[in-house]
Design a protein around this motif. Sequence first.
Motif, short mmCIF file in Angstrom:
data_model
loop_
_atom_site.label_atom_id
_atom_site.label_comp_id
_atom_site.label_asym_id
_atom_site.label_seq_id
_atom_site.Cartn_x
_atom_site.Cartn_y
_atom_site.Cartn_z
N SER A 1 0.65 -1.13 -0.03
CA SER A 1 -0.21 0.09 -0.12
C SER A 1 0.88 1.15 -0.22
O SER A 1 2.12 1.08 0.23
CB SER A 1 -0.82 -0.13 1.22
OG SER A 1 -0.10 0.22 2.36
N GLN A 2 0.08 2.51 -0.13
CA GLN A 2 0.88 3.74 0.27
C GLN A 2 1.22 3.71 1.53
O GLN A 2 0.64 3.00 2.40
CB GLN A 2 -0.14 4.69 -0.12
CG GLN A 2 -0.71 4.75 -1.57
CD GLN A 2 -2.24 4.07 -1.66
OE1 GLN A 2 -2.36 3.27 -0.78
NE2 GLN A 2 -2.74 4.34 -2.74
N THR A 3 2.25 4.57 1.90
CA THR A 3 2.74 4.81 3.29
C THR A 3 1.95 5.75 4.14
O THR A 3 1.48 6.96 3.23
CB THR A 3 4.12 5.17 3.52
OG1 THR A 3 4.87 4.08 2.80
CG2 THR A 3 4.64 5.60 4.84
N GLY A 4 1.19 5.43 5.00
CA GLY A 4 0.44 6.55 6.11
C GLY A 4 1.46 7.09 7.20
O GLY A 4 2.22 6.47 7.55
N ARG A 5 0.82 8.10 7.71
CA ARG A 5 1.61 8.71 8.90
C ARG A 5 0.53 8.94 9.93
O ARG A 5 -0.79 9.39 9.60
CB ARG A 5 2.05 10.22 8.62
CG ARG A 5 2.68 10.99 9.77
CD ARG A 5 3.06 12.28 9.18
NE ARG A 5 3.52 13.03 10.23
CZ ARG A 5 2.85 13.87 11.01
NH1 ARG A 5 1.58 13.68 11.04
NH2 ARG A 5 3.46 14.60 12.04
#
Length: 517
Positions: A128-132
């Motif tokens: 997936s995309q990276t989340g913060r």
Amino acid sequence: MKINVSESFHEKTAGIRTAESDGRTAAEKVPRFTAYPFTLGVSSGEPLPDSVVLWTRLAPEPLNGGGMPPEDVMVRWEVARDPDFREVVKQGEEAAKREYAHSVHVEVEGLEPDTVYYYRFHAGYETSQTGRTKTLPLQTSAVDRLVFAFVSCQHFEEGYYTAYRRLAEEDLDFVLHLGDAIYEYGPGTSSKCVRLHKGAETLTLEDYRTRHAQYLYDADYRLARSLFPWIVTWDDHDVENNYAGLIPEKDQSPDRFILRRASAYQAYYEHMPLRRSSMPRGGDMQMYRKVTCGDLAEFHILDTRQYRDDQANQDGNKPPSFESTDPSRSILGHEQKKWLYDGLRRSQSTWNVLAQQVFFSQVDHQAGETKVLPMDGWDGYSAERNELVEFLQKQHIANPIVLTGDVHTNWVFDIKSDFDNPNSTTVGAEFAGTSVTSGGDRANTIKDPDILYMENPHLKFFNDQRGYVRCTVTKQYWRSDYRLLDYVSKPGGPISTVASFICENGRPGVRRVSDTM
């Protein structure tokens, strides 16, 4: 609308990968995907000092039922201190369950308080995309500063989500969403339409799933969801306009509406970063809860839809009546009201916040002696509102603040002990925020705005633009910045702080301040 997806699907695969039958369960096999599965992005929410919820949904064909195989799929997750995942601190697996549209809600525990983390998911060969995200400070800790934004009302057809693009540029501890994450209407029903809903008015579980997916398809919304932890509550359009408990707005059989509400609630859970404690059960869903930010601020997240009595006087803006002032009527319901009073009574925080949906303060829309009040707001349940204001006053609840969505416009009020007496005691403040898009391009275009100020002397500000409200909280003051856009009918566009207001610790009420403060 084209989605920017990871190049890994196209570069690392040459068609669909499958696992040979090897005795493993379906959830343990390398899953089959017809396209990149993380089209709806990632999100986090429900932050605690040692925990946060991580969310995603596997949906390679999000507007076509999801496009997933009819089986559970195992998803791997990682949490790290750095965006390159060189220092992974937590990892594990969670099933993306077919019965919940292959959504994933991971409750990560054992984290450090007041700390930024990065997270991502893996399914099959895809990442997936990276989340913060960020945890909250310890409840017992002394907190000097908190910055968050609150939003609501994001009608997909009535504008582009530039507000979320600008929100993503902020430095926030969390985002508070006060409802109307979707709108239930069919396509082309708005005169402000700049893009179309897919499908007819939402009635079934699949309808609501598709509608949530279409909204999350928007890159600006996905970006804002990925950068901060979200704390969410719902409002009417997440089910149907102005519904009340089990009572629909439009003529529907009771059984049909109960099923519709249950479908909407399940789809809402499936697409929001909520804990298992909010999982729908028997057609109901636990949404009211408390968020504590050290000793600085305590948020009571309210649900003014699920338990309310029907609107008085057939809804709309109406003069008050015996029905609207009836002390037996409730917008909160007995259990939620008891929980709220108990929580406020025990609070040790500097600021005590009610995060909720509809106008709390009295709002008279008509000049002259006869009042015309919104029956969908607390004016339609005025005895309960007055009881709560009296409770805040008599119990000496520190610095009450009410945050409000729903109304698609910007308002600031002093909360009075008697709204009919401008000289009565000021008990707290209400900040009502505008919509992300609902209402389309607007400015201060309401007819006869002077009437609002004349008939509502506790009103300190009105504005009709789109955007969000950014709040900065310290021990000394609460500041609300109204961050507004000139247009939403086309993408892009700058945002500016149109007005700023502060409340000082120990001095109820608001005053306008310079943006350069």
